[in-house]
Design an enzyme around this catalytic site. Structure first.
Site, mmCIF file in Angstrom:
data_model
loop_
_atom_site.group_PDB
_atom_site.id
_atom_site.type_symbol
_atom_site.label_atom_id
_atom_site.label_comp_id
_atom_site.label_asym_id
_atom_site.label_seq_id
_atom_site.Cartn_x
_atom_site.Cartn_y
_atom_site.Cartn_z
ATOM 1 N N TYR A 1 -22.595 -30.134 -33.773
ATOM 2 C CA TYR A 1 -22.060 -31.646 -32.504
ATOM 3 C C TYR A 1 -21.738 -31.560 -31.709
ATOM 4 O O TYR A 1 -20.276 -31.067 -31.438
ATOM 5 C CB TYR A 1 -21.659 -32.546 -33.834
ATOM 6 C CG TYR A 1 -21.274 -34.403 -33.340
ATOM 7 C CD1 TYR A 1 -22.538 -34.376 -32.822
ATOM 8 C CD2 TYR A 1 -20.628 -34.792 -32.239
ATOM 9 C CE1 TYR A 1 -21.929 -35.964 -31.624
ATOM 10 C CE2 TYR A 1 -19.903 -35.823 -31.882
ATOM 11 C CZ TYR A 1 -21.228 -36.467 -31.064
ATOM 12 O OH TYR A 1 -20.985 -37.479 -30.549
ATOM 13 N N LYS B 1 -22.367 -43.714 -38.391
ATOM 14 C CA LYS B 1 -23.933 -42.962 -38.374
ATOM 15 C C LYS B 1 -24.335 -44.061 -39.918
ATOM 16 O O LYS B 1 -24.436 -45.013 -39.481
ATOM 17 C CB LYS B 1 -23.526 -41.419 -38.666
ATOM 18 C CG LYS B 1 -23.558 -40.764 -37.958
ATOM 19 C CD LYS B 1 -23.747 -41.214 -36.185
ATOM 20 C CE LYS B 1 -22.846 -40.925 -34.917
ATOM 21 N NZ LYS B 1 -22.704 -39.349 -35.051
ATOM 22 N N ASP C 1 -18.542 -31.256 -42.608
ATOM 23 C CA ASP C 1 -19.289 -32.492 -41.158
ATOM 24 C C ASP C 1 -19.836 -32.742 -42.347
ATOM 25 O O ASP C 1 -21.265 -32.624 -41.821
ATOM 26 C CB ASP C 1 -19.082 -32.289 -39.684
ATOM 27 C CG ASP C 1 -19.756 -32.921 -39.551
ATOM 28 O OD1 ASP C 1 -19.614 -34.356 -39.504
ATOM 29 O OD2 ASP C 1 -19.562 -32.935 -37.943
ATOM 30 N N ARG D 1 -0.257 -50.368 -38.834
ATOM 31 C CA ARG D 1 -0.561 -48.034 -37.959
ATOM 32 C C ARG D 1 -0.832 -47.571 -39.439
ATOM 33 O O ARG D 1 -1.737 -46.579 -39.687
ATOM 34 C CB ARG D 1 0.472 -48.156 -37.273
ATOM 35 C CG ARG D 1 -0.239 -46.392 -37.001
ATOM 36 C CD ARG D 1 0.329 -46.611 -35.520
ATOM 37 N NE ARG D 1 1.308 -47.060 -34.674
ATOM 38 C CZ ARG D 1 2.740 -46.193 -35.101
ATOM 39 N NH1 ARG D 1 2.835 -45.470 -36.267
ATOM 40 N NH2 ARG D 1 3.956 -46.993 -35.192
#
Ligand SMILES: *Cc1c(COP(=O)(O)O)cnc(C)c1O
Length: 376
Positions: free
Chosen positions: A102, A199, A174, A50
């Site tokens: 978005y 993406k 972004d 983690r």
């Protein structure tokens, strides 16, 4: 040595030949936990997956290098990365976000982050007069998305960073639609860069992931983002990190070919009688064309267009597509078409005759032929 080219970094960055085996491709490290030294230390630097994992660390290094940043924190999705950026602020802190962005992140802001305590103002981010008017001495973060989703509005990042600097705020950019090297956001003054690696970076429509990149020298906000990443653990699995790295190896060549296709399609659509409007910053009559030319090294492979005849006509065009697939998401090797208003829901500001295209790697002539028959 001379600074290496982007193509070379994409192929060689983030990993060396494995010293143990000579493997060129990084081994996949699935182990949850790592052996402790007899003295209780961790001389090999990994303790628990983690907190850190060899595949994740390699991916973070590669992306930081490509963006020209100091370091990066990989997340299980682009949305988790965005959430960590906003929650690196304190409840009560003021931030700005674009009115057109978005839609998933807008929903997060409205339904989770504002209730959490974020003091948020939505602005038309392409209009710097409006941005200036919305800034306050206590504004800490400006979220930028340029080109914006889905109408490809262009925000002048350097001018935005100057405005942010006047009140000591950080611009988080972004960069999902503009993977390296399309928009060198740190050079333009951004203080954080975010990607949905889902993406273009992974590029093959086969995983979900995100990343936040810190500029050279680091920032205080990034320290908190790293804390949230390691302590909440919304992290990508080792295999997803591995796949994302494999995708990045071919990113420069994919993006070059995809944007060549997008440009050809944009010009075709701009000359079509059933198309009312084409949103692509590479078209000279696009409102943001000049700024885009200044701040982007290419115009990208995303575009949208508005069909004459309203929603029904637009849905008809999408329905008749044979090669191009009707699906959400973007940045993969296959071309996708999407009616955005119906996926964004009733509060969406998106015109109901708008179709968004994510241009893939098929031959542009085949894509244009498909659009031609779908528009007929
Ligand atoms: C897809 C996308 C996101 C969210 O990424 P997920 O991995 O789906 O959570 C954020 N920003 C932009 C611009 C996107 O296209």
């Amino acid at each position: 040595m001379k600074k290496r080219h982007f193509e070379t970094l994409a192929v060689r960055g983030g990993a060396e030949v494995d010293p143990e085996t000579g493997a060129l491709v990084p081994p996949l490290h699935l182990s949850t936990t790592f052996e402790r030294d007899p003295d209780g230390g961790y001389r090999r630097d990994f303790s628990y997956s983690r907190s850190d994992n060899p595949n994740r660390r390699a991916l973070e290094r590669l992306i930081a290098e490509l963006e020209g940043g100091e370091e990066a924190a990989a997340f299980a999705s682009g949305s988790a990365a965005a959430g960590a950026v906003f929650r690196s602020l304190r409840p009560g802190d003021h931030a700005l976000a674009p009115r057109e962005m978005y839609h998933g992140i807008r929903s997060l802001l409205l339904q989770a982050l504002i209730p959490w305590g974020l003091d948020l103002t939505f602005v038309e981010m392409t209009d710097l007069t409006e941005v200036r008017a919305a800034l306050r001495p206590e504004t800490r973060l400006i979220w930028a998305e340029t080109p914006s989703n889905p109408r490809l509005g262009i925000t002048d990042l350097a001018a935005l960073a100057d405005l942010a600097g006047e009140v000591g705020a950080v611009v988080a950019c972004d960069n999902t639609w503009t993977p390296p090297p399309l928009q060198p956001a740190f050079e333009l003054g951004a203080g954080l860069v975010v990607h949905a690696t889902t993406k273009y970076l992974a590029g093959h429509s086969d995983l979900i992931g995100g990343v936040v990149v810190a500029p050279r020298g680091g920032t205080e906000l990034f320290e908190r983002i790293r804390f949230l990443q390691r302590n909440e653990g919304a992290v990508p699995a080792p295999f997803d990190c591995w796949l994302t790295m494999r995708g990045i190896r071919t990113l420069p060549y994919r993006i070059r070919a995809q944007q060549e296709g997008a440009s050809a399609i944009a010009h075709f659509l701009a000359g079509h009688s059933r198309v009312e409007r084409v949103n692509y910053p590479g078209l000279p009559d696009h409102l943001g064309h000049d700024v885009a030319r200044r701040q982007m090294t290419g115009f990208g492979a995303m575009l949208s267009f508005e069909v004459a005849g309203g929603e029904e006509a637009a849905l008809g065009v999408a329905a008749r597509a044979e090669l191009i697939t009707r699906a959400t998401s973007l940045g993969g090797i296959e071309t996708l078409i999407e009616h955005r208003a119906s996926i964004e829901g009733p509060e969406s500001p998106t015109p109901d005759n708008l179709l968004r295209l994510s241009v893939g790697l098929e031959h542009p002539d085949d894509l244009i032929a498909d659009l031609e028959q779908a528009l007929a």
